[in-house]
Design a protein around this motif. Structure first.
Motif, PDB file in Angstrom:
ATOM      1  N   THR A 114      23.803  45.854  39.802  1.00 56.42           N
ATOM      2  CA  THR A 114      24.597  44.680  39.683  1.00 56.42           C
ATOM      3  C   THR A 114      24.659  44.282  38.316  1.00 56.42           C
ATOM      4  O   THR A 114      25.472  43.545  37.605  1.00 56.42           O
ATOM      5  N   VAL A 168      30.908  46.691  37.328  1.00 56.08           N
ATOM      6  CA  VAL A 168      31.269  46.587  38.788  1.00 56.08           C
ATOM      7  C   VAL A 168      31.827  48.061  39.082  1.00 56.08           C
ATOM      8  O   VAL A 168      31.830  48.534  40.215  1.00 56.08           O
ATOM      9  N   GLU A 169      32.821  48.532  38.137  1.00 56.75           N
ATOM     10  CA  GLU A 169      33.882  49.520  38.372  1.00 56.75           C
ATOM     11  C   GLU A 169      32.802  51.046  38.550  1.00 56.75           C
ATOM     12  O   GLU A 169      33.462  51.874  38.961  1.00 56.75           O
ATOM     13  N   HIS A 174      29.602  50.794  39.709  1.00 56.16           N
ATOM     14  CA  HIS A 174      28.735  50.872  40.634  1.00 56.16           C
ATOM     15  C   HIS A 174      28.272  52.132  41.648  1.00 56.16           C
ATOM     16  O   HIS A 174      27.155  52.521  41.600  1.00 56.16           O
ATOM     17  N   THR A 220      26.795  50.370  47.585  1.00 52.47           N
ATOM     18  CA  THR A 220      28.356  49.912  46.554  1.00 52.47           C
ATOM     19  C   THR A 220      28.956  49.026  47.174  1.00 52.47           C
ATOM     20  O   THR A 220      29.445  48.004  46.665  1.00 52.47           O
ATOM     21  N   LYS A 226      29.185  44.873  46.013  1.00 51.11           N
ATOM     22  CA  LYS A 226      30.605  44.530  45.292  1.00 51.11           C
ATOM     23  C   LYS A 226      30.876  43.117  46.125  1.00 51.11           C
ATOM     24  O   LYS A 226      31.583  42.058  45.381  1.00 51.11           O
ATOM     25  N   TYR A 249      36.570  45.013  50.608  1.00 49.81           N
ATOM     26  CA  TYR A 249      36.187  45.850  49.415  1.00 49.81           C
ATOM     27  C   TYR A 249      36.969  46.032  48.594  1.00 49.81           C
ATOM     28  O   TYR A 249      36.691  45.783  47.391  1.00 49.81           O
ATOM     29  N   THR A 262      32.243  40.704  39.126  1.00 51.89           N
ATOM     30  CA  THR A 262      33.000  41.381  38.085  1.00 51.89           C
ATOM     31  C   THR A 262      32.304  40.982  36.820  1.00 51.89           C
ATOM     32  O   THR A 262      32.460  41.737  35.749  1.00 51.89           O
TER      33      THR A 262
END
Length: 524
Positions: A192, A197-198, A200, A392, A396, A489, A496
């Protein structure tokens, strides 16, 4: 198969970072060519972060920092797994006791469950690098104590199950291995911290890939070391490797702001804070409960996999078999690193769990070495996406500031499940199921399905455990929590900006803290 075992390797095509992060974050590379091409020239100004002692941290390079932490943690995992596997092999070979092997394996998971919440609280209250160094020091100290016991007592005394020295020697090694798991919780939070984030899910696959490569080496050399060198030299090798990994860790700097939790008074085990963080994400507790049930089945394999394998193979060959089948970790992790987990990692995880159950039910239907080895390989290939999916989701939907406690809370619950079945199934298998299947009545009842052989009792246990896993995975699709968490989710934005704010997404943390929890939405 072994809860907490490791994962896999691969390269990724990297998508560009989000617009808000392109000027402030070095995106983690997903192939070695990108590692070389993304190194920031030394002439460019780079941000830096201060550490507790007032020293200035090394320039922030997300790619190099993440890879350095990943490789160092993999090396530490190799060492503890090497000694842990060797201990398991050594105990079974010298005692031929399924009960002793099951108790050793169950004790590991029990200790992990007891201390996981402590580890998670420490991760949230301290910088991740400091936590990793502390873990390495404790592990090295434990292995030194085990070495002292080895030198102080004859091997026969350490193998006497009726004497305290066996339990003390095994317990110290297991304690050192358990403390090393603190690094794994910290590593999950650094995804993290350092990765957009996209990406992870891909990063979690890459974590498993590197650790899977390490597991291949560990599996092979544990068997060879015990078979040819003995437990004493195996322990000495583990001591040297632990010390080298710790020295390398001291050269790494992780850019991170001082955690906000460090200034907040609180208990060493922040159970209330962990529960509050889990409840802030409706449906997350149900995901943890599902993983706990999955680990209940995993405890069966943990207790009986090595005894079954050691009946089919010599210890040296069994170590090689584990090393070869561990390439399944690499394949599974590499696929996750390349393709991710789809739009809904939870759905992906449940389908894979159902497949694991089918596989676990059939891979010992006959006492054929190739069927067992192939089944283990496929099973190991399925472990990385299951573990990556849960990580994941947590990365998030849970604010970065509380992720350590949530990972610790999840580890405590899930790890507690495996020793329950491990402690139960080992004596039940040894004293009831195995004698029953070796009797004429057992052969007459189950011979048509399980065939003939010396380990048909273990095969019957695996069959039942696999079918239970299929049922649990299928029923999970019907729960309300599955639908709620899947929706959350897809909509979550809480973390972010963590990767480009040095570990603080203040806005996201405030949004999470201000969002009232809805008990009704948390229901399964």
């Amino acid at each position: 198969m072994r809860a907490g075992l490791v994962e896999r390797a691969g390269s990724l095509e990297r998508a560009g970072p989000p617009e808000h992060a392109r000027q402030s974050v070095t995106v983690v590379p997903w192939s070695m060519s990108e590692v070389r091409s993304n190194v920031t020239p030394m002439s460019e100004p780079q941000p830096s972060a201060a550490v507790d002692d007032g020293a200035t941290a090394a320039p922030v390079g997300g790619n190099r920092t993440f890879l350095a932490v990943l490789i160092n943690t993999a090396a530490a995992n190799v060492t503890t797994s090497f000694l842990w596997f060797a201990l398991t092999f050594w105990v079974y070979l010298e005692t031929r006791s399924v009960l002793a092997t099951g108790l050793v394996g169950g004790a590991y998971m029990l200790l992990l469950a007891v201390f996981a919440m402590v580890f998670g609280s420490l991760v949230d209250r301290h910088r991740k690098h400091r936590v990793m160094v502390f873990s390495g020091v404790i592990t090295l100290t434990a292995f030194l104590l085990a070495g002292a016991l080895w030198l102080a007592f004859p091997e026969a005394a350490l193998l006497d199950l009726g004497k305290p020295w066996f339990w003390l020697f095994s317990g110290i090694i297991l304690a050192g291995s358990v403390v090393e798991n603190m690094r794994n919780i910290a590593l999950s939070t650094t995804v993290t911290l350092l990765v957009p984030v996209e990406r992870h899910a891909n990063a979690n696959g890459l974590v498993g890939t590197v650790q899977g490569l390490a597991f291949v080496v560990t599996s092979v050399f544990s068997g060879l070391s015990v078979g040819f060198l003995g437990m004493g030299w195996t322990l000495a090798i583990a001591l040297v490797c632990t010390a080298l990994a710790l020295l390398h860790l001291l050269t790494i700097r992780i850019p991170e702001d001082r955690p906000a939790a460090a200034d907040e008074p609180g208990p060493l085990v922040d159970l209330r804070g962990a529960v509050r963080a889990v409840r802030s994400a409706p449906g997350l507790f149900a995901l943890i409960i599902f993983s706990t049930f999955n680990n209940l089945i995993g405890g069966v394999y943990m207790a009986l996999m090595d005894p079954y394998g050691l009946e089919l193979f010599d210890v040296q060959i069994w170590g090689i078999v584990l090393g070869v089948t561990a390439t399944g970790f690499i394949i599974g992790g590499g696929l996750v690193a390349k393709f991710g987990l789809g739009r809904n990692p939870i759905r992906t995880m449940l389908w894979i769990v159902v497949g694991m159950g089918v596989l676990g039910a059939v891979f010992t239907l006959r006492e054929w070495w190739w069927l067992y080895a192939l089944g283990i390989w496929v099973y190991m290939a399925l472990i990385p996406p299951v573990e990556a999916a849960e990580q994941t989701v947590i990365q998030k939907v849970v604010p970065f500031a509380t992720q350590g406690r949530v990972f610790g809370f999840a580890a405590a619950f899930e790890s507690a499940a495996a020793p329950v079945t491990s402690f139960l199934i080992a004596p039940i298998a040894e004293f009831l199921i195995i004698p029953y299947m070796n009797d004429d009545s057992g052969r007459a009842t189950w011979g048509w399905l399980l065939g003939e052989g010396q380990s048909r009792g273990i095969a019957l246990v695996f069959l039942v455990a696999g079918l239970v896993m299929v049922v649990i995975g299928a029923l999970a699709f019907l729960t309300r929590s599955y639908r709620i968490l899947s929706r959350q989710y897809s909509e979550a934005t809480v973390n972010t900006e963590v990767a480009d704010t040095g570990g603080t997404d203040a806005a996201g943390a405030e949004r999470s803290a201000e969002r009232p929890s809805d008990p009704d939405r948390s229901a399964s």
